[in-house]
Design a protein around this motif. Structure first.
Motif, PDB file in Angstrom:
ATOM      1  N   GLY A   1       0.808  -1.212   0.000  1.00 20.00           N
ATOM      2  CA  GLY A   1       0.000   0.000   0.000  1.00 20.00           C
ATOM      3  C   GLY A   1       0.843   1.264   0.000  1.00 20.00           C
ATOM      4  O   GLY A   1       0.495   2.243  -0.669  1.00 20.00           O
ATOM      5  N   ALA A   2       1.937   1.250   0.730  1.00 10.40           N
ATOM      6  CA  ALA A   2       2.813   2.424   0.777  1.00 10.40           C
ATOM      7  C   ALA A   2       3.446   2.669  -0.587  1.00 10.40           C
ATOM      8  O   ALA A   2       3.568   3.814  -1.029  1.00 10.40           O
ATOM      9  CB  ALA A   2       3.887   2.232   1.837  1.00 10.40           C
ATOM     10  N   LYS A   3       3.826   1.619  -1.241  1.00  9.45           N
ATOM     11  CA  LYS A   3       4.440   1.747  -2.564  1.00  9.45           C
ATOM     12  C   LYS A   3       3.419   2.278  -3.564  1.00  9.45           C
ATOM     13  O   LYS A   3       3.720   3.191  -4.342  1.00  9.45           O
ATOM     14  CB  LYS A   3       4.981   0.397  -3.035  1.00  9.45           C
ATOM     15  N   GLU A   4       2.222   1.735  -3.552  1.00 10.03           N
ATOM     16  CA  GLU A   4       1.199   2.178  -4.495  1.00 10.03           C
ATOM     17  C   GLU A   4       0.802   3.627  -4.240  1.00 10.03           C
ATOM     18  O   GLU A   4       0.544   4.384  -5.174  1.00 10.03           O
ATOM     19  CB  GLU A   4      -0.001   1.238  -4.453  1.00 10.03           C
ATOM     20  N   GLN A   5       0.778   4.033  -2.988  1.00 11.26           N
ATOM     21  CA  GLN A   5       0.485   5.426  -2.666  1.00 11.26           C
ATOM     22  C   GLN A   5       1.593   6.335  -3.197  1.00 11.26           C
ATOM     23  O   GLN A   5       1.328   7.395  -3.759  1.00 11.26           O
ATOM     24  CB  GLN A   5       0.330   5.601  -1.159  1.00 11.26           C
ATOM     25  N   ALA A   6       2.834   5.931  -3.043  1.00 14.68           N
ATOM     26  CA  ALA A   6       3.959   6.717  -3.564  1.00 14.68           C
ATOM     27  C   ALA A   6       3.904   6.811  -5.084  1.00 14.68           C
ATOM     28  O   ALA A   6       4.216   7.865  -5.656  1.00 14.68           O
ATOM     29  CB  ALA A   6       5.281   6.104  -3.109  1.00 14.68           C
ATOM     30  N   ILE A   7       3.506   5.743  -5.731  1.00 16.02           N
ATOM     31  CA  ILE A   7       3.384   5.750  -7.196  1.00 16.02           C
ATOM     32  C   ILE A   7       2.386   6.831  -7.611  1.00 16.02           C
ATOM     33  O   ILE A   7       2.661   7.645  -8.493  1.00 16.02           O
ATOM     34  CB  ILE A   7       2.945   4.359  -7.721  1.00 16.02           C
ATOM     35  N   ARG A   8       1.225   6.838  -6.957  1.00 16.85           N
ATOM     36  CA  ARG A   8       0.202   7.830  -7.296  1.00 16.85           C
ATOM     37  C   ARG A   8       0.656   9.245  -6.977  1.00 16.85           C
ATOM     38  O   ARG A   8       0.487  10.160  -7.777  1.00 16.85           O
ATOM     39  CB  ARG A   8      -1.105   7.529  -6.556  1.00 16.85           C
ATOM     40  N   GLN A   9       1.238   9.436  -5.795  1.00 19.56           N
ATOM     41  CA  GLN A   9       1.622  10.781  -5.360  1.00 19.56           C
ATOM     42  C   GLN A   9       2.830  11.330  -6.111  1.00 19.56           C
ATOM     43  O   GLN A   9       2.841  12.482  -6.511  1.00 19.56           O
ATOM     44  CB  GLN A   9       1.901  10.798  -3.858  1.00 19.56           C
ATOM     45  N   GLU A  10       3.844  10.526  -6.275  1.00 17.39           N
ATOM     46  CA  GLU A  10       5.100  11.019  -6.846  1.00 17.39           C
ATOM     47  C   GLU A  10       5.126  10.995  -8.365  1.00 17.39           C
ATOM     48  O   GLU A  10       5.735  11.868  -8.981  1.00 17.39           O
ATOM     49  CB  GLU A  10       6.275  10.210  -6.299  1.00 17.39           C
ATOM     50  N   LEU A  11       4.498   9.995  -8.950  1.00 13.22           N
ATOM     51  CA  LEU A  11       4.540   9.861 -10.408  1.00 13.22           C
ATOM     52  C   LEU A  11       3.241  10.274 -11.076  1.00 13.22           C
ATOM     53  O   LEU A  11       3.216  10.515 -12.285  1.00 13.22           O
ATOM     54  CB  LEU A  11       4.893   8.420 -10.804  1.00 13.22           C
ATOM     55  N   GLY A  12       2.154  10.298 -10.320  1.00 12.77           N
ATOM     56  CA  GLY A  12       0.869  10.698 -10.867  1.00 12.77           C
ATOM     57  C   GLY A  12       0.280   9.706 -11.852  1.00 12.77           C
ATOM     58  O   GLY A  12      -0.436  10.089 -12.770  1.00 12.77           O
ATOM     59  N   ILE A  13       0.606   8.417 -11.651  1.00 10.92           N
ATOM     60  CA  ILE A  13       0.082   7.375 -12.539  1.00 10.92           C
ATOM     61  C   ILE A  13      -0.481   6.249 -11.685  1.00 10.92           C
ATOM     62  O   ILE A  13      -0.206   6.152 -10.486  1.00 10.92           O
ATOM     63  CB  ILE A  13       1.171   6.830 -13.496  1.00 10.92           C
ATOM     64  N   SER A  14      -1.245   5.378 -12.313  1.00 12.14           N
ATOM     65  CA  SER A  14      -1.792   4.224 -11.602  1.00 12.14           C
ATOM     66  C   SER A  14      -0.694   3.173 -11.397  1.00 12.14           C
ATOM     67  O   SER A  14       0.326   3.160 -12.105  1.00 12.14           O
ATOM     68  CB  SER A  14      -2.943   3.611 -12.393  1.00 12.14           C
ATOM     69  N   ALA A  15      -0.949   2.290 -10.450  1.00 12.47           N
ATOM     70  CA  ALA A  15       0.004   1.201 -10.213  1.00 12.47           C
ATOM     71  C   ALA A  15       0.128   0.310 -11.442  1.00 12.47           C
ATOM     72  O   ALA A  15       1.226  -0.143 -11.774  1.00 12.47           O
ATOM     73  CB  ALA A  15      -0.422   0.382  -9.000  1.00 12.47           C
ATOM     74  N   THR A  16      -0.988   0.094 -12.139  1.00 12.57           N
ATOM     75  CA  THR A  16      -0.947  -0.729 -13.356  1.00 12.57           C
ATOM     76  C   THR A  16      -0.017  -0.114 -14.391  1.00 12.57           C
ATOM     77  O   THR A  16       0.830  -0.805 -14.972  1.00 12.57           O
ATOM     78  CB  THR A  16      -2.362  -0.894 -13.941  1.00 12.57           C
ATOM     79  N   ARG A  17      -0.150   1.178 -14.621  1.00  8.24           N
ATOM     80  CA  ARG A  17       0.698   1.863 -15.600  1.00  8.24           C
ATOM     81  C   ARG A  17       2.162   1.835 -15.152  1.00  8.24           C
ATOM     82  O   ARG A  17       3.071   1.651 -15.963  1.00  8.24           O
ATOM     83  CB  ARG A  17       0.226   3.312 -15.799  1.00  8.24           C
ATOM     84  N   TYR A  18       2.391   2.005 -13.858  1.00 10.49           N
ATOM     85  CA  TYR A  18       3.745   1.955 -13.305  1.00 10.49           C
ATOM     86  C   TYR A  18       4.416   0.625 -13.643  1.00 10.49           C
ATOM     87  O   TYR A  18       5.548   0.588 -14.123  1.00 10.49           O
ATOM     88  CB  TYR A  18       3.683   2.146 -11.787  1.00 10.49           C
ATOM     89  N   TYR A  19       3.706  -0.477 -13.400  1.00 10.00           N
ATOM     90  CA  TYR A  19       4.303  -1.786 -13.668  1.00 10.00           C
ATOM     91  C   TYR A  19       4.490  -2.036 -15.154  1.00 10.00           C
ATOM     92  O   TYR A  19       5.433  -2.721 -15.552  1.00 10.00           O
ATOM     93  CB  TYR A  19       3.492  -2.893 -12.989  1.00 10.00           C
ATOM     94  N   GLN A  20       3.632  -1.472 -15.990  1.00  6.42           N
ATOM     95  CA  GLN A  20       3.832  -1.566 -17.440  1.00  6.42           C
ATOM     96  C   GLN A  20       5.115  -0.845 -17.837  1.00  6.42           C
ATOM     97  O   GLN A  20       5.922  -1.359 -18.625  1.00  6.42           O
ATOM     98  CB  GLN A  20       2.639  -0.956 -18.186  1.00  6.42           C
ATOM     99  N   LEU A  21       5.300   0.366 -17.302  1.00 11.05           N
ATOM    100  CA  LEU A  21       6.511   1.138 -17.609  1.00 11.05           C
ATOM    101  C   LEU A  21       7.757   0.433 -17.089  1.00 11.05           C
ATOM    102  O   LEU A  21       8.777   0.339 -17.784  1.00 11.05           O
ATOM    103  CB  LEU A  21       6.421   2.541 -16.996  1.00 11.05           C
ATOM    104  N   LEU A  22       7.674  -0.074 -15.862  1.00 13.31           N
ATOM    105  CA  LEU A  22       8.812  -0.765 -15.262  1.00 13.31           C
ATOM    106  C   LEU A  22       9.195  -1.991 -16.080  1.00 13.31           C
ATOM    107  O   LEU A  22      10.377  -2.205 -16.370  1.00 13.31           O
ATOM    108  CB  LEU A  22       8.486  -1.164 -13.824  1.00 13.31           C
TER     109      LEU A  22
END
Length: 76
Positions: A23-44
């Motif tokens: 949950g902390a990681k997903e919150q940081a993804i939204r706050q810092e990168l402004g993207i969804s967790a799904t999009r983050y993992y696609q980019l990663l």
């Protein structure tokens, strides 16, 4: 060889951090990168195949490649 964008570097840097909870990681993804967790993992996942990412942080990228391959092997 193309260079990593600021967002590419931010994704790798966020992934390199230690996380106590998902949950902390997903919150940081939204706050810092402004993207969804799904999009983050696609980019990663796409970054793991790029030589620029490997050059930027070889330890992280190689570790994540091994994890990805282990998961792929387990599904077969």
């Amino acid at each position: 060889m193309a260079e990593l964008t600021d967002r590419d570097r931010a994704v790798l840097e966020l992934e390199a951090r230690g996380w106590r909870t998902a949950g902390a990681k997903e919150q940081a993804i939204r706050q810092e990168l402004g993207i969804s967790a799904t999009r983050y993992y696609q980019l990663l996942n796409a970054l793991l195949d790029r030589p620029e990412a490997l050059a930027h942080d070889p330890v992280l990228v190689n570790r994540l490649r091994r994890v990805r391959q282990t998961r792929r092997d387990a599904r077969q």
